[in-house]
Design an enzyme around this catalytic site. Structure first.
Site, PDB file in Angstrom:
ATOM      1  N   SER A 127      39.605  39.171  38.364  1.00  0.00           N
ATOM      2  CA  SER A 127      40.590  38.117  38.622  1.00  0.00           C
ATOM      3  C   SER A 127      39.926  36.816  39.053  1.00  0.00           C
ATOM      4  CB  SER A 127      41.566  38.578  39.712  1.00  0.00           C
ATOM      5  OG  SER A 127      42.439  37.535  40.057  1.00  0.00           O
ATOM      6  N   ASP A 128      40.380  35.725  38.428  1.00  0.00           N
ATOM      7  CA  ASP A 128      39.984  34.404  38.897  1.00  0.00           C
ATOM      8  C   ASP A 128      40.388  34.245  40.356  1.00  0.00           C
ATOM      9  OD1 ASP A 128      38.646  33.154  36.915  1.00  0.00           O
ATOM     10  OD2 ASP A 128      40.375  32.161  36.034  1.00  0.00           O
ATOM     11  N   LYS A 129      39.603  33.495  41.096  1.00  0.00           N
ATOM     12  CA  LYS A 129      39.973  33.208  42.482  1.00  0.00           C
ATOM     13  C   LYS A 129      41.001  32.084  42.552  1.00  0.00           C
ATOM     14  CE  LYS A 129      37.377  30.602  45.075  1.00  0.00           C
ATOM     15  NZ  LYS A 129      38.319  29.527  45.493  1.00  0.00           N
TER      16      LYS A 129
END
Length: 842
Positions: A319-321
């Site tokens: 997951s992207d932050k």
């Protein structure tokens, strides 16, 4: 006049002056009015390729063409030849019924998918009536002035008329491996992707008149068949071969016994049609479409229906932050002043190096820090160079209230420090301040301003903080309960990554992207060691887009089904490579087109909802596979063996046709069934499906043989009455088998079947019962006492079949876990809580 220029790849490209283009298109740099755009839209048509849709009539007629319809049609012709009029008309009705059901379900599924995909329509920024506005790409017309930015899919052929440069990836159209640098007067093609830069352009061609429309009409979405669909289709093939083999044996034996050839072939054809999965295409399309609609209610749009299976089996989510785990709403902290007079001057310089129209998160946060935004109106931004991944800074040429001209720039601290040429002492102080902010999770940007002589001065540091979303930590915990490990992926430095990871309880084993991420093992990196390190990491910092692609490949090499979130054009390769590419809310057009799932709401809680729904869809398909194999064994083998042993038809051809009628509706309602939610990622398990199906099918077959024996030797019924007994028993038991196969626990326990499934089964059972009671000239009627006996017998045998099923599950190690799941769901319903193992009933 058209001239030739040379791009960065050494390839000539034509040039036309903006004035010449506007004259030809009868337009201007101020764009078109709304009325003029409407007139041109009527003249040129929508900016979309013409779709060659098959007429509904031809689609409907297509259901009468193919191996299965041919078999039914031959059976009808044979019935006509032997003058079995009742058989003929019912077979004809079955043929039309299957065509109507298949056509209607495909029509509804197609409409549902079209409606969902319409939400993914490309948008464009266009200058209309003197104002910039967002419109659908299909509404663009020649003469429209549009704005192109990094990450945009260019919506139409256009000439660049304003701006510095635009780096365009047109490899999908021209085969060029490197992006092409475009400038004023150059042509940008529809369908290519803006990689860097920002420019304005005027649309020159739309729809079928574009380069893409003329040369890429053969390009279509590749619809790969998923692993689960392949498995179900393979089951269908097995059932067909099994049916044909049994029918061949039956024909040979009966021909030796002197059975009329035409009558035998007619019966064999009908028996085969009833045994093979006629309804499989309808069940597949309806289940997937219904699931996609359910996912859309959770703000998740499926762009490839077959990807639902991959979502159900996903066990790692990268997951992207920013914007996914965090709010993506940067807040400005307390600035650190260097050469600026005060914090206000520092923030003002940073704001002047921003552009509100770009709606960039950093620009907005900096400008929100101004005490008085009205001060910006006293300055004129003459030129603006947007941020790009290479330069890592923005730059603006500004004219002040006093007429003085100067430049301002903001961007990565190291880049700004180099730009200003600061000494070692200032650099050390700035880096120390930046590190102090970093350990608290702050991002820092440097700000510089040029003086009258063109020399740059380092004004100071603006700290920015993107706090975690309020629901992120709970969602990550839920993901863990669903058997999904979340790994954070960020371009931020290690300190920021560890700070955010700690707040979200993701773990502190954060890896810095480096040579070990090369999937091909270059530079001494060993693929196995790299894959193990990636697998054991809790997250990744300082990640570039090419690293994401390798992260996915390395995890897949460890037999993981990997989900990857992304939002930028550079994320597209990773989204394509991932088993489940997920474009997050606010993603660029390029990312959305590459993704399997497009989120329309921020955060990853939407993904967890989507995973739950996907696992329910998987369970429905699993139930269908078990039911279909069970029924084929239960009916096909029984009829063939009974004919060979007893030398008479245990059920007639017309009864087989009626059974097919009565079974089709409940089968399709599987798409709407309630299912249990598996707490772990699910994958296709052929061994389990076949084991359960064979056990249930053999049990049902034994029940049919016992009923046949009782009818002949205990009740002393006539052959016609025995056939009606068997018919009613198979009709009632068939629907009960559907309820037994749909559950991995005892079939009378939760989750209960959906109402539509219950009522469709009740309706068809009643219809079968009345047929057995009154015959209607089709079958021999039996009395109500006999009907009650058949019902009681079928119910008892359903419980026995369920016991056999549970014994198989228990032997395979699943029974006890499903019982625990049932108890857990009961506790959940009483206490409105979540089970410790993450299971939820529905």
């Amino acid at each position: 006049m058209t001239t030739q220029t040379t791009d960065t790849n050494g390839k000539e490209q034509d040039y036309r002056s903006p004035e010449e283009v506007f004259k030809e298109l009868d337009g201007s740099a101020q764009g078109l009015s709304g009325d003029e755009a409407a007139r041109r839209l009527a003249k040129y048509g929508p900016n979309a390729l013409e779709e060659h849709k098959v007429s509904p009539l031809m689609k409907f007629l297509g259901y009468f063409w193919g191996p299965i319809p041919w078999m039914i049609e031959v059976a009808a012709i044979l019935s006509l030849a032997v003058r079995h009029w009742a058989d003929f008309f019912i077979i004809l009705a079955l043929l039309v019924f299957n065509a109507v059901v298949g056509f209607w379900q495909e029509y509804q599924a197609g409409n549902a998918v079209d409606a969902l995909k319409s939400k993914l329509a490309l948008k464009g920024r266009v200058l209309r009536d003197g104002k910039w506005q967002s419109v659908e790409a299909r509404d663009l017309v020649p003469g429209d002035v549009i704005r192109l930015r990094m990450g945009d899919i260019i919506p139409a052929d256009c000439r660049l008329i304003d701006g510095d440069f635009l780096s365009v990836d047109q490899s999908a159209l021209t085969g060029e491996s490197l992006p092409v640098q475009k400038g004023l007067g150059n042509l940008a093609y529809s369908g290519s992707v803006a990689k860097q830069g920002e420019m304005e352009a005027v649309v020159t061609a739309t729809g079928g008149e574009t380069f893409f429309g003329k040369t890429a009409r053969l390009v279509s979405d590749a619809k790969a068949v998923s692993h689960f669909q392949k498995a179900v289709i393979k089951i269908g093939d097995y059932l067909i071969f099994l049916s044909l083999a049994l029918v061949a044996v039956l024909i040979v034996v009966q021909l030796f016994r002197g059975t009329p050839f035409l009558e035998l072939v007619q019966f064999a054809l009908i028996l085969t049609v009833a045994s093979i999965p006629v309804a499989m295409p309808a069940v597949l399309s309806v289940t997937m479409a219904v699931g996609a609609l359910a996912l859309s209610k959770h703000k998740a749009i499926v762009s490839r229906l077959e990807s639902i299976e991959e979502m159900a089996g996903m066990d790692i989510l990268c997951s992207d932050k920013t914007g996914t785990l965090t709010q993506n709403k940067l807040k400005l902290g307390d600035p650190v002043v260097f050469e600026a007079k005060d914090a206000a001057e520092l923030i003002l310089a940073g704001s002047l190096a921003s552009k509100a129209e770009n709606e960039d998160a950093i620009d907005i946060a900096v400008m929100d820090g101004l005490a008085d935004k009205g001060v910006l109106a006293t300055y004129t931004q003459e030129k603006f160079v947007p941020f790009d991944p290479v330069g890592k800074r923005t730059e603006a040429s500004v004219k002040g209230p006093d007429g003085a001209e100067f430049k301002v720039s903001k961007g990565a601290l190291q880049v700004i420090l180099d730009l200003a040429g600061v000494d070692d002492e200032v650099r050390a102080k700035a880096e120390e301040a930046s590190h102090g902010f970093a350990v608290k999770g702050y991002r820092t940007i440097g700000v510089a301003r040029s003086d009258a002589g063109g020399d740059w001065r380092f004004l100071g540091i603006l700290p920015l903080f993107d706090p975690p979303r309020e629901d992120s930590r709970e969602t990550i915990e839920q993901a863990g309960k669903h058997g999904i490990e979340v790994k954070m992926v960020t371009g931020d430095n290690l300190a920021i990554a560890k700070e955010i990871s700690g707040q979200l309880n993701l773990g502190q084993n954060i890896a810095v992207a480096g040579k070990w991420l090369k999937a091909d093992g270059e530079d001494g990196a060993k693929p196995l060691e790299a894959a193990e390190e990636v697998e054991q990491s809790d997250g990744f910092a300082q990640v570039f887009p090419e690293h994401k692609f390798n992260i996915v490949k390395l995890l897949q090499s460890r037999n993981h089904i990997v989900g990857m979130t992304g939002d930028g054009v550079n994320d597209a390769p990773a989204l394509k490579q991932a088993d489940m590419g997920i474009a997050v809310s606010g993603a660029t057009d390029a990312a959305r087109m590459a993704a399997d799932l497009v989120l329309t709401a921020p955060g990853i809680s939407v993904i967890i909802n989507a995973v739950e729904e996907a696992r329910r869809i998987f369970e429905r398909m699993d139930s269908y596979a078990i039911y279909r194999i069970t029924e084929t064994i239960r009916i096909m083998i029984f009829v063939v063996v009974a004919m060979i042993v007893f030398n008479f038809y245990p059920i007639t051809a017309i009864m087989i046709i009626l059974l097919a009628f009565l079974n089709d509706v409940p089968i399709i309602t599987i798409a709407y069934d309630r299912t249990w939610l598996d707490p772990n990622p699910v994958r296709w398990d052929m061994h389990r499906v076949l084991s359960v199906s064979v056990a249930m099918g053999v049990t049902g077959m034994c029940g049919s043989f016992l009923m046949l024996y009782l009818g002949l030797n205990w009740l002393h019924l006539t052959i016609a009455e025995v056939q009606t007994y068997i018919f009613l028993k198979m009709a009632v038991s068939g629907h009960l088998t559907l309820f037994v196969s749909r559950s991995r626990g005892y079939f009378w326990k939760r989750p209960y079947p959906a109402p539509v499934m219950i009522w469709s089964a009740v309706g068809t059972k009643l219809l079968g019962t009345f047929l057995a009671a009154y015959g209607f000239g089709l079958i021999a009627p039996i009395d109500w006492a006999a009907i009650g006996l058949v019902w009681a017998y079928s119910l008892v045998w359903a419980f026995l079949t369920d016991y056999v099923k549970m014994a198989i599950y228990h032997h395979m190690g699943e029974g006890s876990s499903h019982n625990r799941a049932f108890l857990c769901r009961v506790r959940e319903s009483l206490h409105a809580g979540v089970c410790p193992d993450g299971r939820r009933g529905r």
